[in-house]
Design an enzyme around this catalytic site. Structure first.
Site, short mmCIF file in Angstrom:
data_model
loop_
_atom_site.label_atom_id
_atom_site.label_comp_id
_atom_site.label_asym_id
_atom_site.label_seq_id
_atom_site.Cartn_x
_atom_site.Cartn_y
_atom_site.Cartn_z
N TYR A 61 2.63 9.68 0.40
CA TYR A 61 3.61 9.03 1.28
C TYR A 61 5.06 9.22 0.81
O TYR A 61 5.99 8.97 1.57
CB TYR A 61 3.36 7.52 1.39
CG TYR A 61 2.02 7.10 1.93
CD1 TYR A 61 1.18 7.99 2.56
CD2 TYR A 61 1.61 5.78 1.80
CE1 TYR A 61 -0.06 7.58 3.03
CE2 TYR A 61 0.38 5.36 2.28
CZ TYR A 61 -0.45 6.27 2.89
OH TYR A 61 -1.67 5.85 3.35
N ASP B 46 0.86 -1.18 0.00
CA ASP B 46 0.00 0.00 0.00
C ASP B 46 0.90 1.23 0.00
O ASP B 46 1.74 1.40 0.90
CB ASP B 46 -0.86 0.00 1.28
CG ASP B 46 -1.80 1.20 1.33
OD1 ASP B 46 -2.85 1.15 0.68
OD2 ASP B 46 -1.47 2.19 2.01
N LYS C 6 -2.66 5.81 -4.22
CA LYS C 6 -3.80 6.72 -4.00
C LYS C 6 -3.47 8.10 -4.53
O LYS C 6 -2.31 8.53 -4.44
CB LYS C 6 -4.10 6.85 -2.50
CG LYS C 6 -4.06 5.56 -1.74
CD LYS C 6 -4.39 5.72 -0.27
CE LYS C 6 -4.02 4.47 0.50
NZ LYS C 6 -2.60 4.38 0.86
N HIS D 24 -7.72 9.28 -2.03
CA HIS D 24 -7.17 9.17 -0.67
C HIS D 24 -8.11 9.73 0.41
O HIS D 24 -8.29 9.13 1.46
CB HIS D 24 -5.82 9.89 -0.62
CG HIS D 24 -4.89 9.39 0.43
ND1 HIS D 24 -3.52 9.34 0.25
CD2 HIS D 24 -5.10 8.91 1.68
CE1 HIS D 24 -2.95 8.84 1.35
NE2 HIS D 24 -3.89 8.59 2.22
N1 LIG Z 1 -5.72 5.63 3.62
C1 LIG Z 1 -5.25 6.35 4.60
O1 LIG Z 1 -5.64 7.51 4.81
C2 LIG Z 1 -4.19 5.79 5.51
C3 LIG Z 1 -3.88 6.43 6.70
C4 LIG Z 1 -2.90 5.88 7.51
C5 LIG Z 1 -2.26 4.71 7.13
N2 LIG Z 1 -2.56 4.10 5.94
C6 LIG Z 1 -1.86 2.87 5.49
O2 LIG Z 1 -1.97 1.89 6.50
C7 LIG Z 1 -0.67 1.45 6.87
C8 LIG Z 1 -0.65 0.98 8.30
O3 LIG Z 1 -1.07 2.01 9.15
P1 LIG Z 1 -0.14 2.66 10.27
O4 LIG Z 1 1.28 2.48 9.89
O5 LIG Z 1 -0.64 4.03 10.50
O6 LIG Z 1 -0.53 1.85 11.57
P2 LIG Z 1 -0.37 0.36 12.13
O7 LIG Z 1 0.04 -0.60 11.06
O8 LIG Z 1 -1.61 0.12 12.90
O9 LIG Z 1 0.77 0.53 13.19
C9 LIG Z 1 2.11 0.71 12.87
C10 LIG Z 1 2.83 0.87 14.20
O10 LIG Z 1 2.70 -0.34 14.95
C11 LIG Z 1 3.99 -0.86 15.24
N3 LIG Z 1 3.91 -2.32 15.05
C12 LIG Z 1 3.69 -3.00 13.91
N4 LIG Z 1 3.63 -4.30 14.12
C13 LIG Z 1 3.85 -4.48 15.44
C14 LIG Z 1 3.91 -5.61 16.29
N5 LIG Z 1 3.73 -6.84 15.82
N6 LIG Z 1 4.16 -5.41 17.63
C15 LIG Z 1 4.32 -4.17 18.12
N7 LIG Z 1 4.26 -3.06 17.37
C16 LIG Z 1 4.03 -3.21 16.04
C17 LIG Z 1 4.93 -0.22 14.27
O11 LIG Z 1 6.20 -0.07 14.88
P3 LIG Z 1 7.51 -0.72 14.18
O12 LIG Z 1 7.53 -0.17 12.79
O13 LIG Z 1 8.60 -0.25 15.04
O14 LIG Z 1 7.28 -2.21 14.24
C18 LIG Z 1 4.29 1.15 14.06
O15 LIG Z 1 4.65 2.02 15.11
C19 LIG Z 1 0.23 2.65 6.55
O16 LIG Z 1 1.60 2.31 6.45
C20 LIG Z 1 -0.38 3.09 5.24
O17 LIG Z 1 0.06 2.27 4.17
C21 LIG Z 1 -3.54 4.63 5.13
#
Ligand SMILES: NC(=O)c1ccc[n+]([C@@H]2O[C@H](COP(=O)([O-])OP(=O)(O)OC[C@H]3O[C@@H](n4cnc5c(N)ncnc54)[C@H](OP(=O)(O)O)[C@@H]3O)[C@@H](O)[C@H]2O)c1
Length: 290
Positions: free
Chosen positions: A52, A47, A77, A110
């Site tokens: 980004y 994604d 997006k 987006h």
């Molecule tokens: N469409 C939109 O508007 C939108 C908005 C936000 C995000 N997104 C997409 O969604 C993706 C994921 O969302 P996100 O990055 O915001 O949140 P997330 O995946 O819920 O959380 C990522 C966080 O969790 C930690 N983490 C991941 N796996 C873990 C585990 N097994 N144990 C402990 N901690 C863990 C990561 O730290 P570490 O990296 O240190 O492991 C990071 O700090 C984004 O990268 C993006 O592609 C889309």
């Protein structure tokens, strides 16, 4: 869902991976290293977004891997200011060029609008959708969808659509399941996909999640991911750590009970990012930069 390569079938018969790797905000490592590590840990579904600034790194990592393009699934997006007729075609060309590919598997709007006082937002989204439909017919995009659209944002699109949106990517996780929007999506055969499925790690120390983690001898992250998969939601998860990348994929060999699914579905609001589609663009931007 029994494995990482499993897919959900969309309203047009196409397949959507059940788990994608998120590339937003790599943290302390650079985007190229992050994505190379994800590929080394068997992730193939990614994604990204023009916002980004990870499209170029994704393209480079895919090329360096030597793995054929067909094995990857790429979502990208277009950003709020890239909406509107001709803008969309140019935005897609820029994304294709940065990724170094001739097609994107899934292309999303987006966010639905820039500001509450943008009276043109619905008209602009409909024009954007029409342009995305044309690009779909040209074969530059395989599937088209939405992100952060709530029912009142979706109505204008589907009333005018010749090609229905296949997905809506939203913030979804235990403690923030947006049930009103989720019900609407199910009724309109638009597939839900979760961003921040771990609430950007805010959820991992929640007492309800911790208790279930102890009970199932799994991590809190695995409980959150498994919950979403059992709710029939595709997840987009990001980790910069190879060990946690593997941990997040290791959620296909256990099942949460009916009772525990109920518990997670009804827990108090937790882990919400504070980002909302009816906020204005500068707020969204500054939230992203936190
Ligand atoms: N469409 C939109 O508007 C939108 C908005 C936000 C995000 N997104 C997409 O969604 C993706 C994921 O969302 P996100 O990055 O915001 O949140 P997330 O995946 O819920 O959380 C990522 C966080 O969790 C930690 N983490 C991941 N796996 C873990 C585990 N097994 N144990 C402990 N901690 C863990 C990561 O730290 P570490 O990296 O240190 O492991 C990071 O700090 C984004 O990268 C993006 O592609 C889309």
């Amino acid at each position: 869902m029994n494995g990482y390569s499993d897919t959900y079938t969309l309203n047009n018969g196409m397949e959507l991976p059940c788990m994608l790797f998120g590339t937003y905000n790599p943290g302390d490592i650079d985007s190229l290293t992050l994505i190379e590590q994800a590929i080394a840990n068997e992730y193939r579904y990614f994604d990204t977004a023009s916002f980004y600034e990870t499209e170029r790194a994704l393209g480079e990592a895919m090329k360096k891997s030597g793995i054929p393009r067909e094995e990857f699934f790429i979502t990208s997006k277009l950003w709020i200011d890239e909406r509107g007729g001709q803008n969309v075609k140019e935005a897609l060309e820029r994304s294709l060029m940065r990724i170094g590919t001739d097609h994107i598997d899934l292309y999303l709007i987006h966010w639905p609008h820039a500001a509450k006082n943008d009276e043109e937002w619905n008209k602009k989204n409909i024009e954007t959708w029409k342009a995305m439909e044309d690009l779909c017919r040209e074969g530059k995009i395989c599937e088209i969808g939405l992100s952060n659209f709530h029912p009142h944002h979706i109505e204008g699109i589907i009333k005018n659509a010749e090609i229905m949106p296949v997905i809506d990517q939203l913030e979804l996780h235990p403690g923030y399941m947006q049930e009103y929007t989720l019900t609407y999506l199910r009724e309109h055969d638009i597939f839900p996909q979760a961003w921040s499925p771990l609430g950007r790690a805010r959820l991992l120390s929640d007492p309800v999640i911790l208790e279930l983690a102890r009970k199932y001898k799994r991590s809190s992250a695995q409980i959150c991911l498994r919950y979403l998969l059992q709710r029939g939601v595709s997840v987009v998860v990001k980790s910069a750590s190879p060990a946690r990348m593997r941990e997040n994929q290791n959620v296909f060999d256990f099942e949460l009970s009916f009772e525990d699914m109920s518990l997670l579905s009804c827990m108090a609001q937790a882990g919400w990012s504070g980002e909302h589609p009816d906020s204005n663009a500068p707020d969204i931007k500054s939230n992203f930069e936190q």
